[in-house]
Design an enzyme around this catalytic site. Structure first.
Site, PDB file in Angstrom:
ATOM      1  CB  CYS A   1      52.537  52.287  49.551  1.00  0.00           C
ATOM      2  SG  CYS A   1      52.079  53.461  50.833  1.00  0.00           S
TER       3      CYS A   1
ATOM      4  CD  GLU B   1      48.415  49.656  40.876  1.00  0.00           C
ATOM      5  OE1 GLU B   1      47.667  48.879  41.518  1.00  0.00           O
ATOM      6  OE2 GLU B   1      49.670  49.567  40.872  1.00  0.00           O
TER       7      GLU B   1
ATOM      8  NE  ARG C   1      44.197  43.704  41.703  1.00  0.00           N
ATOM      9  CZ  ARG C   1      44.780  42.776  42.451  1.00  0.00           C
ATOM     10  NH1 ARG C   1      44.041  41.842  43.030  1.00  0.00           N
ATOM     11  NH2 ARG C   1      46.092  42.753  42.618  1.00  0.00           N
TER      12      ARG C   1
ATOM     13  NE  ARG D   1      45.740  46.883  44.188  1.00  0.00           N
ATOM     14  CZ  ARG D   1      45.157  46.083  45.068  1.00  0.00           C
ATOM     15  NH1 ARG D   1      44.099  46.530  45.747  1.00  0.00           N
ATOM     16  NH2 ARG D   1      45.599  44.865  45.276  1.00  0.00           N
TER      17      ARG D   1
END
Length: 355
Positions: A77, A124, A168, A170
């Site tokens: 990112c 992702e 987790r 995502r």
């Protein structure tokens, strides 16, 4: 699962979490890019040398990448510098993705999609991508994929908790060149949610010792993973300090009945987010083998365990940055109906679906 018979490329590949999913449905990887030399080492040890692993994707021309049906990318990112379209028009400048995303690694994903027009892609990233830079980053990404590149796009923040004993979250972004009825609600989740007991070394002799993670006839976890008195004291004081201040910072202490916090790339520093309680002893870190299981790359008793050829420090970084493999498998299986047959190249009906 029937053989899908398609080719895919694996960008920002890490140690191959996304690749696991698409090989599972019969895909063939024809190109891999990963800049980190240690991750390349682990990737090669587990997937072989059928093609060289390319390094920096920014230095690779899109025409030099093999033709492919599916593009996979766990791209980092980065912020975009966005100027208004009206201002760019007044200056006579283009305002397509080549202008808005130049200098970011998403630009490299976009230019490869634009050149090769794969029938599908899976991207992702961390869940904060949605809110990054007050939502501007995500806005540019979605607009680029739909309006500029003409793909039908679906996105969803998925918690791996259903597949592995770890919270987790995502974001996964799925795109198709042609209209589909793909829906993230169709992801198949296990009926029984796993707990940490499913991934921890049993330490009772039912598992073969694996130096240097476990040792002795009972395959006990090596003492090297037990926190030193100094580190354990520091973590307790640190947690108490922040608790008194009303903050939530501190260590995570678990037994076999629990579900871990998110494993991060900083786990090698002190292991504080996932510590395993030990009766009569200081708690311990997970071993790299347990991290492989926590991320779904491995299962206890597997005849072909995931190969970990690097140091503990590098292994912790790699698993902390990886995609939970069973999540990739489930998404790939849900995408499979639209990957199996060659489809004509024509503009897709633009649609964005997400939550």
């Amino acid at each position: 699962m029937a053989q899908a018979g398609f080719d895919f490329i694996d960008l920002f590949a890490g140690i191959g979490g996304l690749r696991v999913g698409f090989e599972n449905i019969g895909g063939r990887c024809v190109f891999t890019s990963e800049w980190n030399a240690f991750s390349q080492q682990t990737y090669k040890a587990n997937f072989g040398d059928e093609h060289p692993i390319a390094g920096d994707i920014t230095a690779i021309h899109e025409a030099d990448i093999p033709a492919h049906d599916v593009l996979l990318a766990g791209f980092p990112c980065q912020p975009f510098s966005i100027a208004g379209v009206s201002k760019k028009n007044s200056l006579g400048r283009v305002h397509g993705f080549a202008d808005e995303t130049q200098g970011t690694l998403f630009f490299d994903v976009a230019r490869i999609i634009a050149h090769h027009r794969p029938r599908a892609f899976l991207l992702e990233n961390v869940k904060n991508l949605v809110s990054h830079d007050k939502g501007k980053t995500f806005e540019v990404i979605i607009r680029t994929l739909t309006e500029e590149l003409g793909y039908e796009v679906h996105w969803r923040i998925v918690d791996a908790r259903a597949w592995v004993p770890q919270h987790r979250e995502r974001i996964f972004i799925v795109g198709f060149r042609e209209p589909t009825t793909f829906d993230f609600d169709q992801l198949v989740r296990p009926k029984k949610h796993p707990t940490l007991a499913d991934i921890l070394h049993p330490e009772d002799g039912t598992e073969t010792a694996e130096p240097h993670y476990t040792e002795g006839p009972e395959a006990k976890v090596s003492d090297r993973y037990t926190l030193t008195p100094k580190l354990w004291e520091y973590l307790q004081k640190y947690a108490a300090k922040h608790k008194a201040a009303g903050n939530g910072f501190g260590f995570g202490l678990f037994d076999g009945t629990g579900v871990a916090r998110t494993l991060s790339a900083r786990y090698y520093k002190d292991g504080s987010e996932v510590l395993i309680a030990q009766p009569g002893k200081n708690p311990r870190r997970l071993t790299p083998r347990e991290c492989a299981r926590l991320m779904g790359f491995d299962r206890p008793g597997s005849n072909k365990p995931f190969v970990i050829p690097v140091s503990d420090t590098q292994a912790y970084k790699q698993f902390g940055n990886a995609v939970a493999a069973p999540v990739a498998v489930s998404i790939a299986e849900t995408m499979a109906p639209w990957l199996s047959n060659i489809v004509a190249l024509k503009p897709a009906k633009r649609r964005t679906v997400g939550r």
